[in-house]
Design a protein around this motif. Structure first.
Motif, short mmCIF file in Angstrom:
data_model
loop_
_atom_site.label_atom_id
_atom_site.label_comp_id
_atom_site.label_asym_id
_atom_site.label_seq_id
_atom_site.Cartn_x
_atom_site.Cartn_y
_atom_site.Cartn_z
N GLU A 209 0.74 -1.39 0.16
CA GLU A 209 0.25 0.29 0.48
C GLU A 209 0.51 1.02 -0.14
N GLN A 210 1.87 1.24 0.89
CA GLN A 210 2.94 2.37 0.75
C GLN A 210 3.23 2.46 -0.53
N ARG A 211 4.23 1.41 -1.51
CA ARG A 211 4.86 1.22 -1.85
C ARG A 211 3.37 2.20 -3.52
N GLU A 212 2.01 1.79 -3.35
CA GLU A 212 0.70 1.87 -4.31
C GLU A 212 0.48 3.39 -4.07
N TRP B 281 -10.74 5.27 -4.73
CA TRP B 281 -9.91 4.39 -4.06
C TRP B 281 -9.29 4.93 -2.42
N MET B 282 -9.39 6.40 -3.08
CA MET B 282 -8.59 7.14 -1.61
C MET B 282 -9.79 7.49 -0.75
N ARG C 252 -12.26 5.73 4.74
CA ARG C 252 -12.72 4.51 5.52
C ARG C 252 -12.81 3.61 5.93
N ARG C 253 -11.43 3.04 5.46
CA ARG C 253 -11.23 1.85 6.35
C ARG C 253 -9.95 2.76 7.11
N GLY D 260 -16.54 3.90 9.48
CA GLY D 260 -16.11 5.12 8.12
C GLY D 260 -17.46 5.49 7.49
N ASP D 261 -18.88 5.03 8.07
CA ASP D 261 -20.62 4.77 7.12
C ASP D 261 -20.22 6.65 6.82
N GLY D 262 -20.12 6.90 5.78
CA GLY D 262 -20.86 8.26 5.52
C GLY D 262 -19.12 9.06 5.32
N TYR D 263 -18.48 8.46 5.72
CA TYR D 263 -17.13 9.58 5.97
C TYR D 263 -16.49 9.42 4.31
N THR D 264 -16.34 10.93 3.56
CA THR D 264 -16.38 11.37 2.28
C THR D 264 -15.72 12.03 1.80
#
Length: 228
Positions: free
Chosen positions: A27-30, A90-91, A96-97, A109-113
Motif C-alpha cells: 500500500e505504501q508503494r502504491e 479508492w482514496m 473509511r478503512r 467510516g460510514d458516510g465519511y467522504t
C-alpha cells in the motif's frame, strides 16, 4: 520537551488515535506511485507562499481541492491556474478503512467522504509549525498517513499553540486520525529523522504525509467558509 512515546497503538487524546504500521508495504508503494504522478501535475508540487511573504519548508501538492492559506479552490490560482487532479474513489475507501481501524468500530467510516488531500513532502530540513486544520467547513476527522522517514509529531490542545502537548514518532506506514473533540487541536512536525525510511516503499529519502479531509464545500463555494 515531552518524552517520546513508544510504538504501541495509542489514544493520544479523545478522538485522536495513532495506529503504528497500519499501511502494508504494498500500500505504501502504491501511494508513493500515486503521489509522484500528482506531484507532476496538473498542478505541480510547490513550496506554499504564506500571506506575509514567508515560504513553507515542506512542499505540497493537493488533490480534489487546492489549498492555499487560508482557503480552498478548485483551481490553483497561486500556482498555474489549473484545476487540481480529482480525488479518487479508492482514496475515499482508504479513508473509511482508516477510521474503522483507528476507532475500532466497524461503523466509524460510514458516510465519511473525504474530498481533498494535502500531500506534503518533507526533506531532512523541513518543519511544520504549530497550527490548526480549520479551513474546512466540515468537522469530520482528518486522516493522516506517513510514508518514508520517521518524524516527531507534536499533538497539542485546541486552545493555543502552547503546552500541554504530546510528542510521538510517526514512522512509515503509520496512521494518525484526529476527530471529535480533538479535530481542531494544534499540531506540528518539529523534526524529521533523515535516513530512517525503508527504500522498499519506493521513496529513497524524505517523508510523505498524506492528510485526507472533508472540506464541506461544493463547486459553488470559493474560499474559506465558516464551519457549521
Amino acid at each position: 520537551m515531552s518524552a517520546l512515546i513508544p510504538r504501541p497503538r495509542l489514544r493520544v487524546a479523545p478522538g485522536a488515535v495513532h495506529v503504528p504500521g497500519w499501511l502494508t508495504l504494498d500500500e505504501q508503494r502504491e501511494l508513493v506511485v500515486a503521489c509522484r504522478a500528482w506531484a507532476m501535475g496538473p498542478v505541480p508540487i510547490r513550496h506554499t507562499r504564506l500571506p506575509r511573504g514567508g515560504v513553507m519548508s515542506v512542499r505540497t501538492v493537493c488533490i480534489g481541492w487546492h489549498w492555499q492559506p487560508y482557503r480552498y479552490t478548485r483551481t490553483a490560482d497561486d500556482v498555474n491556474g489549473a484545476r487540481v487532479a480529482p480525488f479518487p474513489d479508492w482514496m475515499v475507501e482508504l479513508g473509511r478503512r482508516a477510521l474503522v481501524a483507528a476507532y475500532e468500530d466497524p461503523a466509524a467510516g460510514d458516510g465519511y467522504t473525504p474530498d481533498t488531500a494535502l500531500i506534503n513532502f518533507y526533506d531532512g530540513d523541513a518543519r511544520l509549525g504549530m497550527h490548526q486544520d480549520k479551513d474546512e467547513r466540515s468537522d469530520a476527522p482528518v486522516v493522516s498517513l506517513t510514508i518514508g522517514d520517521t518524524c516527531v509529531f507534536r499533538f497539542g490542545n485546541t486552545e493555543n499553540r502552547n503546552r500541554p502537548y504530546t510528542d510521538l514518532e510517526l514512522a512509515s506506514g503509520d496512521l494518525f486520525v484526529f476527530g471529535g473533540p480533538s479535530r481542531f487541536a494544534y499540531h506540528a512536525v518539529p523534526k524529521v529523522h533523515p535516513g530512517t525510511g525503508d527504500p522498499a516503499t519506493g521513496l529513497a529519502s524524505g517523508r510523505l504525509n498524506i492528510t485526507m479531509r472533508v472540506t464541506g464545500l461544493d463547486d459553488g463555494s470559493r474560499g474559506r467558509a465558516p464551519r457549521a
